[in-house]
Design an enzyme around this catalytic site. Structure first.
Site, PDB file in Angstrom:
ATOM      1  N   TRP A 143       0.713  -1.337   0.057  1.00  0.00           N
ATOM      2  CA  TRP A 143      -0.150   0.107  -0.107  1.00  0.00           C
ATOM      3  C   TRP A 143       0.929   1.286   0.070  1.00  0.00           C
ATOM      4  O   TRP A 143       0.214   2.489  -0.147  1.00  0.00           O
ATOM      5  CB  TRP A 143      -1.049   0.094   1.130  1.00  0.00           C
ATOM      6  CG  TRP A 143      -0.401   0.204   2.617  1.00  0.00           C
ATOM      7  CD1 TRP A 143       0.683  -0.249   2.979  1.00  0.00           C
ATOM      8  CD2 TRP A 143      -0.811   1.098   3.703  1.00  0.00           C
ATOM      9  NE1 TRP A 143       1.017   0.178   4.131  1.00  0.00           N
ATOM     10  CE2 TRP A 143      -0.097   0.928   4.534  1.00  0.00           C
ATOM     11  CE3 TRP A 143      -2.000   1.680   3.675  1.00  0.00           C
ATOM     12  CZ2 TRP A 143      -0.071   1.610   5.792  1.00  0.00           C
ATOM     13  CZ3 TRP A 143      -2.129   2.619   5.015  1.00  0.00           C
ATOM     14  CH2 TRP A 143      -1.101   2.470   5.829  1.00  0.00           C
ATOM     15  N   ASP A 144       2.146   1.135   0.289  1.00  0.00           N
ATOM     16  CA  ASP A 144       3.175   2.380  -0.018  1.00  0.00           C
ATOM     17  C   ASP A 144       2.872   2.944  -1.217  1.00  0.00           C
ATOM     18  O   ASP A 144       3.106   4.163  -1.099  1.00  0.00           O
ATOM     19  CB  ASP A 144       4.533   1.660   0.208  1.00  0.00           C
ATOM     20  CG  ASP A 144       4.771   0.597   1.481  1.00  0.00           C
ATOM     21  OD1 ASP A 144       3.905   0.043   1.784  1.00  0.00           O
ATOM     22  OD2 ASP A 144       5.924   0.820   1.829  1.00  0.00           O
TER      23      ASP A 144
ATOM     24  N   GLU B 217       0.634  -3.088  12.708  1.00  0.00           N
ATOM     25  CA  GLU B 217       1.081  -4.455  12.570  1.00  0.00           C
ATOM     26  C   GLU B 217       1.301  -5.102  13.788  1.00  0.00           C
ATOM     27  O   GLU B 217       1.644  -6.448  14.023  1.00  0.00           O
ATOM     28  CB  GLU B 217       2.100  -4.777  11.342  1.00  0.00           C
ATOM     29  CG  GLU B 217       1.470  -4.192   9.898  1.00  0.00           C
ATOM     30  CD  GLU B 217       2.644  -4.233   8.861  1.00  0.00           C
ATOM     31  OE1 GLU B 217       3.840  -4.024   9.165  1.00  0.00           O
ATOM     32  OE2 GLU B 217       2.032  -4.206   7.716  1.00  0.00           O
TER      33      GLU B 217
ATOM     34  N   LYS C 202       2.535   0.478  16.190  1.00  0.00           N
ATOM     35  CA  LYS C 202       3.590   0.380  15.611  1.00  0.00           C
ATOM     36  C   LYS C 202       3.626   1.819  14.624  1.00  0.00           C
ATOM     37  O   LYS C 202       4.919   2.234  14.604  1.00  0.00           O
ATOM     38  CB  LYS C 202       3.746  -0.718  14.643  1.00  0.00           C
ATOM     39  CG  LYS C 202       4.739  -0.689  13.465  1.00  0.00           C
ATOM     40  CD  LYS C 202       4.779  -1.975  12.728  1.00  0.00           C
ATOM     41  CE  LYS C 202       5.898  -2.065  11.621  1.00  0.00           C
ATOM     42  NZ  LYS C 202       5.924  -3.161  10.864  1.00  0.00           N
ATOM     43  N   GLN C 203       2.638   2.132  13.969  1.00  0.00           N
ATOM     44  CA  GLN C 203       2.821   3.369  13.189  1.00  0.00           C
ATOM     45  C   GLN C 203       1.267   3.852  12.865  1.00  0.00           C
ATOM     46  O   GLN C 203       0.309   3.358  13.492  1.00  0.00           O
ATOM     47  CB  GLN C 203       3.148   2.725  11.610  1.00  0.00           C
ATOM     48  CG  GLN C 203       1.990   1.675  11.241  1.00  0.00           C
ATOM     49  CD  GLN C 203       2.574   0.977  10.101  1.00  0.00           C
ATOM     50  OE1 GLN C 203       3.048  -0.054  10.002  1.00  0.00           O
ATOM     51  NE2 GLN C 203       2.602   1.417   8.664  1.00  0.00           N
TER      52      GLN C 203
HETATM   53  O1  IFM Z   1       3.717  -1.428   4.289  1.00  0.00           O
HETATM   54  C1  IFM Z   1       4.393  -1.184   5.150  1.00  0.00           C
HETATM   55  C2  IFM Z   1       3.823  -1.465   6.503  1.00  0.00           C
HETATM   56  O2  IFM Z   1       2.828  -0.573   6.364  1.00  0.00           O
HETATM   57  C3  IFM Z   1       4.663  -1.538   7.440  1.00  0.00           C
HETATM   58  N1  IFM Z   1       5.664  -2.526   7.523  1.00  0.00           N
HETATM   59  C4  IFM Z   1       6.532  -2.062   6.120  1.00  0.00           C
HETATM   60  C5  IFM Z   1       5.689  -2.251   4.984  1.00  0.00           C
HETATM   61  C6  IFM Z   1       6.686  -2.018   3.691  1.00  0.00           C
HETATM   62  O3  IFM Z   1       7.040  -0.752   3.723  1.00  0.00           O
END
Ligand code: IFM
Length: 776
Positions: A355-356, A496, A609-610
């Site tokens: 999804w990046d 994640e 995580k994010q």
């Molecule tokens: O797509 C990301 C994910 O959101 C977090 N881990 C790394 C992936 C690739 O950059």
């Protein structure tokens, strides 16, 4: 500015005059941190990406040359398809008066390695004293041509300073390179043509792609070109020549050019190895190639994206660094390919797209180069069959896009096993490929965003509507009925660190958004293009689906803000244990938490995580009030480790929206240093594509305040205190606007023949065709 734990290994201020804020320089050779420079200084043109490993070899190097879209799968169930590391053509082993040139031996009297972003050229200048005490000056340069996508050009100039030089050069093509041990190529033909061009053919073992590599050398001594004595040798997957020129006098300079080319049967114009050779044979010398390459960068990139930041030199460099890598990572030449999470700069994430692309990188292209954005979306359209297969394998309908993508037909390619679990001693299972499902809605969102910015009706009719409908068909089949409502259980959201959660807010809201958009465009097509709707209906059973969308979307559970206005990240997050995250937040190492806990334990804590709820508040921003945004920032940010490079950019943009300029800027400072900063271990497996796209978004969407809401353009700049001016271009429905913001004026130049309507700081205005609007 140095951040905590930084040592200054990179310098950003070596460029002066015309090169001010265009150079990144490594001033000290460090054989322990080769990976960082190989990735961050990597060269690329979207067709291939070349890690900047040095001409001479070191034990801790990771050489890499990746050609977009040439995936191959090694034998065995545990392997997934990956972008193979093509043969290395950059090695040049030098022996100077009988001594091997190695910076780990002898003494380095002067050194710097510089990436010139403006010319996309890497240079390295060295004053070296050999172990026996002889001194030499060496100057290496190289580039990967933007003008001829197959070509790598290198040059080295060597001047002996102590005595005459007897030189030996060993150079050629080395196909013994692997992906961390995995050999992806079958041996092919080796050949030397006309005592000049070396060739190495190779074929990927499973995907059967032909690779043709060529290289040739040219020697010049004080302006005279000559052919030195040379001996060819061949080995398994290797062709090299030993060149032994006549003695070079003290203080004279010998220059060696190495021009190499890689061609593959994935090229749209591929015929065979012979035609590739014929094409390579016409390639000119370094300087001529460089002129064309430089012109291509100036015209196609820097004039196209004239982004200027005044006030902080590093920030100007950082946005150029972002545009440089966005160009190098993107296969703009071929819609059968996409962008890897590490671009083409390393083996990390196996070259797969996530999804990046849609959420972090695509906005740059949608806004600044819609043609490339369209191609990237076409890749998703072309991969619908794989997404349909994935849906069917999981007993769903429609298009369920893979979490990780490679070949169009592949479907899911996420590896199943990952890093070590420190408690069990076993590899951790990667659940994303099974249950991180929001990507399907993210792709639909990017389609819509592209359409709103560009008005590209042709794209919608050929690809866009179908993508919106096929994804909505998936969601209606994915929703689970629970008494009077629907829900989505057992997923991984953007965070994640939480697996198998129910009703992840981001996933549910995005699925709902996807369903609502499908309903909207179904209604619209019914009025405006019934023939197209009919064609799509018969393919996707839209009449039945439309009824299901209506019924299920209205009953889909969307987690609402609680009494403190906090949106629960999922059904159980808010009831989990809270621990003090300070030591992990301050650690320089990403994932420091996992030295003490395993994922199961982290699953039971309020640790994110994010950006998760935060990215929801950004993407669907007009569904939430400023109070809700603030409350969620205050709740989640302290619990967020920013262990993904995707996190900080989103936080910076939200902080700008919330009016906290200082916080927005400090988040940007950290985001812009993920690759470019002084942490010399941040990027070994490759640069962070999404973070690099995020840098652009912070500048344009955050500080520049550009937004598209409900199909309308908004501009509400929030210049950081330290900046005095910001300029950037955007395209809106085919019209190019150049936006210039200073502390007290906003200037918008409309260079198109159409008027453009937008809302500037809350007031609707019209920028007439070919005029400049100034607000002060
Ligand atoms: O797509 C990301 C994910 O959101 C977090 N881990 C790394 C992936 C690739 O950059």
């Amino acid at each position: 500015m140095l951040l905590k734990n930084d040592i200054q290994a990179l310098k950003y201020d070596k460029g002066t005059g015309e090169l001010n804020n265009w150079l990144i320089t490594e001033t000290r050779f460090n054989p322990e941190t080769l990976g960082k420079v190989e990735a961050v200084f990597s060269l690329g043109n979207g067709y291939m990406g070349l890690r900047s490993a040095t001409e001479e070899r070191y034990s801790k190097e990771v050489r890499g040359n990746f050609v977009a879209g040439t995936f191959n799968k090694f034998l065995g169930d545990k392997e997934v398809t990956e972008l193979p590391n093509a043969a290395d053509m950059t090695e040049m082993a030098l022996t100077l008066n009988g001594e091997t040139f190695q910076l780990t031996d002898g003494e380095i009297l002067d050194f710097d390695r510089t990436l010139n972003l403006k010319d996309a050229e890497l240079s390295r200048q060295i004053h070296w004293r050999s172990p026996s005490g002889d001194e030499y000056k060496l100057f290496f340069t190289r580039f990967v041509s933007l003008d001829n996508k197959h070509i790598i050009a290198q040059k080295v100039a060597i001047t002996p300073l102590s005595r005459d030089l007897t030189l030996k050069l060993n150079s050629g093509i080395n196909g013994q390179i692997t992906n961390t041990g995995t050999q992806h190529f079958k041996e092919g033909v080796l050949r030397l043509y006309d005592q000049k061009i070396m060739k190495l053919e190779a074929h990927t073992t499973e995907s059967n792609i032909d690779f043709a590599h060529f290289t040739r050398h040219e020697f010049t001594l004080e302006n005279d070109t000559f052919t030195p004595k040379n001996t060819i040798f061949m080995d398994r997957r290797k062709i090299f020549t030993t060149f032994e020129p006549e003695t070079i006098k003290k203080n004279e300079t010998i220059t060696i050019e190495k021009i190499s080319g890689v061609y593959t049967s994935r090229d749209r114009d591929w015929e065979n190895v012979d035609t590739a050779l014929a094409s390579f044979a016409t390639v000119p010398n370094y300087d001529t190639l460089f002129q064309a390459h430089r012109k291509a960068w100036r015209t196609n990139i820097w004039e196209q994206y004239p982004i200027q930041i005044e006030g902080v030199d590093f920030d100007q460099l950082a946005i150029r660094f972002a545009v440089y890598h966005l160009t190098g990572m993107t296969p703009a030449h071929d819609n059968r390919m996409n962008i890897g999470a590490k671009g083409l700069s390393g083996e990390g994430y196996k070259g797969h797209a996530f999804w990046d692309t849609e959420i972090f990188v695509l906005p740059f292209f949608t806004t600044s180069n819609p043609k490339i954005a369209r191609q990237l979306l076409e890749y998703r359209f072309l991969s619908i069959p794989g997404a349909v297969r994935k849906a069917a394998e999981n007993n769903y309908e429609g298009a369920m896009f893979p979490w990780e993508s490679a070949w169009l037909e592949d479907g899911e390619v996420t590896p199943v096993w990952g890093a070590a679990d420190i408690i069990t001693g076993e590899p951790t299972k990667i659940w994303s490929g099974f249950i991180e499902q929001h990507i399907t809605a993210d792709i639909a969102f990017a389609v819509w965003q592209y359409y709103q910015f560009t008005g590209d009706q042709d794209f919608m009719e050929k690809h866009g509507y179908e993508l919106l409908f096929a994804t909505a068909v998936f969601w209606q089949s994915r929703l689970e009925e629970n008494s009077d409502h629907y829900e989505i259980t057992g997923v991984v959201g953007p965070d994640e660190y939480k697996e198998h959660v129910d009703n992840n807010a981001f996933t549910n809201y995005m699925a709902h958004w996807n369903l609502e958009k499908a309903i909207h465009y179904y209604d619209l097509l019914l009025q405006e293009n019934p023939a197209l709707l009919e064609a799509l209906s018969s393919k996707w059973d839209l009449r039945t689906n439309y009824r299901k969308w209506q019924e299920k979307s209205s009953k889909l559970y969307l987690p609402q803000p609680n009494s403190e206005l906090v949106i629960p990240q999922d059904d159980t997050y808010l009831s989990k244990k809270i621990i003090d995250l300070t030591p992990y937040k301050e650690a320089s190492q990403v994932g420091a938490l996992f030295l003490e806990y395993n994922l199961d334990q982290v699953n039971d804590m309020q640790i994110t995580k994010q950006a998760d709820v935060m990215i929801l508040l950004y993407l669907l921003e007009n569904e939430f009030s400023p109070e809700v945004k603030q409350a969620n920032w205050d709740y989640y940010e302290p619990k967020t480790l920013h262990d993904s490079s995707l996190s900080r950019a989103t936080h910076s943009i939200l902080a700008s929206d919330l009016g906290d300029k200082e916080l927005a800027y400090s988040m940007f400072e950290k985001a812009s240093r993920i690759d470019l900063g002084q942490n010399m271990k941040s990027s070994d497996p490759g640069i962070h594509s999404a973070s690099i796209g995020g840098i652009w978004q912070v500048v344009v969407n955050g500080f520049g305040g550009v937004r598209m809401l409900d199909g309308k353009l908004y501009l509400h700049p929030h210049l950081p205190e330290k900046w005095t001016a910001l300029q950037f271009p955007i395209y809106w429905k085919g019209s190019r606007l150049l936006i210039n913001v200073t502390k007290d004026t906003i200037k918008i130049t409309n260079t198109s023949n159409n008027d453009v309507q937008l809302t500037l700081n809350g007031t609707e205005i019209s920028i007439l065709a070919n005029t400049t609007f100034t607000n002060n």
